[in-house]
Design a protein around this motif. Structure first.
Motif, PDB file in Angstrom:
ATOM      1  N   ASP A  96       0.850  -1.142   0.001  1.00  0.00           N
ATOM      2  CA  ASP A  96       0.149   0.046  -0.025  1.00  0.00           C
ATOM      3  C   ASP A  96       0.850   1.137  -0.012  1.00  0.00           C
ATOM      4  O   ASP A  96       0.394   2.328   0.208  1.00  0.00           O
ATOM      5  CB  ASP A  96      -1.042  -0.129   1.304  1.00  0.00           C
ATOM      6  CG  ASP A  96      -1.933  -1.120   1.326  1.00  0.00           C
ATOM      7  OD1 ASP A  96      -2.299  -1.539   0.115  1.00  0.00           O
ATOM      8  OD2 ASP A  96      -2.228  -1.772   2.039  1.00  0.00           O
ATOM      9  N   SER A 133       5.618   7.979  -4.159  1.00  0.00           N
ATOM     10  CA  SER A 133       6.708   8.753  -3.560  1.00  0.00           C
ATOM     11  C   SER A 133       7.608   7.973  -2.156  1.00  0.00           C
ATOM     12  O   SER A 133       8.797   8.117  -2.256  1.00  0.00           O
ATOM     13  CB  SER A 133       6.236   9.865  -2.693  1.00  0.00           C
ATOM     14  OG  SER A 133       5.746  10.971  -3.839  1.00  0.00           O
ATOM     15  N   GLU A 134       6.567   6.951  -1.624  1.00  0.00           N
ATOM     16  CA  GLU A 134       7.286   6.240  -0.450  1.00  0.00           C
ATOM     17  C   GLU A 134       8.111   5.110  -1.165  1.00  0.00           C
ATOM     18  O   GLU A 134       9.397   4.915  -0.619  1.00  0.00           O
ATOM     19  CB  GLU A 134       6.112   5.558   0.357  1.00  0.00           C
ATOM     20  CG  GLU A 134       5.670   6.628   1.282  1.00  0.00           C
ATOM     21  CD  GLU A 134       4.300   5.963   2.090  1.00  0.00           C
ATOM     22  OE1 GLU A 134       3.828   6.320   2.916  1.00  0.00           O
ATOM     23  OE2 GLU A 134       3.881   4.909   1.163  1.00  0.00           O
ATOM     24  N   THR A 178       2.496   4.804 -11.847  1.00  0.00           N
ATOM     25  CA  THR A 178       1.198   5.384 -11.120  1.00  0.00           C
ATOM     26  C   THR A 178       0.199   4.322 -11.994  1.00  0.00           C
ATOM     27  O   THR A 178      -0.704   3.752 -11.388  1.00  0.00           O
ATOM     28  CB  THR A 178       0.691   6.611 -11.418  1.00  0.00           C
ATOM     29  OG1 THR A 178       1.009   7.100 -12.828  1.00  0.00           O
ATOM     30  CG2 THR A 178       1.421   7.370 -10.148  1.00  0.00           C
ATOM     31  N   ARG A 237      11.538  11.721  -8.335  1.00  0.00           N
ATOM     32  CA  ARG A 237      10.412  10.618  -8.581  1.00  0.00           C
ATOM     33  C   ARG A 237      10.127  10.738 -10.378  1.00  0.00           C
ATOM     34  O   ARG A 237       9.842   9.763 -10.725  1.00  0.00           O
ATOM     35  CB  ARG A 237       9.209  11.241  -7.870  1.00  0.00           C
ATOM     36  CG  ARG A 237       7.904  10.776  -8.536  1.00  0.00           C
ATOM     37  CD  ARG A 237       6.743  11.044  -7.650  1.00  0.00           C
ATOM     38  NE  ARG A 237       5.431  10.388  -8.132  1.00  0.00           N
ATOM     39  CZ  ARG A 237       4.246  10.218  -7.666  1.00  0.00           C
ATOM     40  NH1 ARG A 237       4.140  10.615  -6.469  1.00  0.00           N
ATOM     41  NH2 ARG A 237       3.277   9.749  -8.270  1.00  0.00           N
ATOM     42  N   SER A 258       2.775   4.362  -1.264  1.00  0.00           N
ATOM     43  CA  SER A 258       2.620   5.362  -2.287  1.00  0.00           C
ATOM     44  C   SER A 258       3.975   5.411  -3.424  1.00  0.00           C
ATOM     45  O   SER A 258       5.010   4.761  -2.767  1.00  0.00           O
ATOM     46  CB  SER A 258       2.700   6.661  -1.952  1.00  0.00           C
ATOM     47  OG  SER A 258       3.353   7.174  -1.259  1.00  0.00           O
ATOM     48  N   LYS A 290       0.446   0.706 -10.844  1.00  0.00           N
ATOM     49  CA  LYS A 290      -0.086   0.435  -9.573  1.00  0.00           C
ATOM     50  C   LYS A 290      -1.604   0.387  -9.569  1.00  0.00           C
ATOM     51  O   LYS A 290      -2.177  -0.460  -8.979  1.00  0.00           O
ATOM     52  CB  LYS A 290       0.276   1.660  -8.374  1.00  0.00           C
ATOM     53  CG  LYS A 290      -0.079   1.342  -7.232  1.00  0.00           C
ATOM     54  CD  LYS A 290       0.363   2.512  -6.204  1.00  0.00           C
ATOM     55  CE  LYS A 290       0.027   2.379  -4.865  1.00  0.00           C
ATOM     56  NZ  LYS A 290       0.504   0.868  -4.251  1.00  0.00           N
TER      57      LYS A 290
END
Length: 341
Positions: A299, A303-304, A330, A314, A301, A333
């Motif tokens: 879960d 960025s994480e 993105t 990024r 993101s 995901k």
């Protein structure tokens, strides 16, 4: 597992017996015997060519559908074989009591079984194999003027002299990209007639010289440029685990060199040999694979995840992810989440 029993030590007869088992077509031109097959046994090409003074070449570029034992069982003295595997790996056993030896890609291998002892090669199933055998019939080679075998180390010299016909000999030495390059050049010869024959023979003797040089340096506990020892290979494997475990940290050549105890040059050579990539290319690939798995299964993101794999930008991450997988992180995901739900 299928078994193929070969009852001759002569290359041309070996290829004929292989044809009886693997089927296919057998052609002869410019002194070469070439077996091609593509059937329920597998597919590939096996060629042999004999030169003067008991020197011959047996080349295999094959993929077999079933694990196959090829057993050489002859009462005559076996040749000394200089083996180099450009792709894949296989196993070797002398007699029935000796343990199986792993013969690995890019490793310099020399074998000479004792007289009348059978030898077994185990070819794995569904594996692309490119193997180069330079075979030397000892008594014929010793008739060659200026053979200079006296310069070999004592044990290998005695093998050539046939003094220890009851003493098997096996050398599994360093891993060499320099030999690999010359084997590749040998397979790329496209000339015809006498030019082809001379080109092949010249390349063959150059490979043989490099293999003997590696053997000499190995016995002297030195390593040639463009080669790696088994301990070097082990360090590279350990370093690949370190890279995964430390993926968030900066990965410089200097840091990895200090961690492994290998010079930057040897480090690059090891990654080229094992992974066909530079160190930086390999690190980037691992980062992308970890990121892909996290995008799919966590879960976190984007960025994480970028922070987790140690990439500062990024936008740069999105760029290299697109280059590798042809999809933005993105979008990947979102697609993965839809599929899982």
């Amino acid at each position: 597992m299928q078994e193929i029993v070969i009852k001759s030590s002569k290359d041309e007869l070996i290829v004929r017996q292989l044809k009886d088992c693997l089927e296919g077509t057998l052609d002869r031109q410019w002194g070469e015997s070439v077996l091609k097959f593509e059937n329920n046994k597998g597919k590939g090409l096996i060629r042999s060519i004999e030169f003067d003074w008991g020197v011959s070449l047996l080349d295999c570029d094959i993929c077999l559908n079933e694990t196959t034992k090829i057993i050489f069982n002859t009462s005559k003295a076996s040749p000394v074989e200089f083996i180099f595997i450009s792709e894949g790996s296989l196993q070797y056993q002398e007699g029935d009591e000796q343990e199986m030896m792993d013969l690995e890609r890019y490793q310099n291998i020399i074998i000479s079984p004792k007289r009348a002892s059978k030898k077994t090669f185990v070819f794995p199933a569904n594996t692309n194999l490119k193997i180069n055998f330079i075979r030397i019939r000892k008594k014929e080679f010793l008739k060659k003027r200026n053979n200079n075998v006296t310069y070999l180390n004592d044990l290998l010299f005695s093998v050539f002299q046939d003094e220890n016909s009851d003493l098997p000999y096996a050398h599994t030495g360093s891993y060499s990209l320099k030999i690999a390059d010359q084997v590749k050049a040998l397979g790329a010869v496209r000339d015809s007639g006498i030019v082809r024959t001379l080109s092949l023979e010249g390349r063959l003797y150059l490979i043989l010289a490099l293999q003997l040089m590696e053997h000499h340096e190995f016995e002297c506990k030195e390593v040639l440029p463009e080669s790696l020892s088994k301990s070097d290979i082990r360090r590279i494997h350990q370093l690949s685990e370190f890279i995964v475990d430390s993926i968030s940290e900066p990965m410089t050549i200097k840091l990895l060199s200090e961690e492994s105890g290998l010079s930057p040059k040897k480090l690059q050579l090891g990654f080229r040999l094992l992974y066909s990539k530079s160190v930086n290319e390999y690190v980037r690939q691992i980062k992308l694979e970890i990121a892909r798995d996290l995008l799919k299964n966590s879960d976190m993101s984007v960025s994480e995840i970028v922070y987790h794999i140690g990439i500062k930008s990024r936008s740069y991450f999105s760029k290299i992810f697109w280059e590798e997988y042809a999809i933005l992180p993105t979008d990947y995901k979102k697609t993965s989440k839809r599929r899982s739900s």
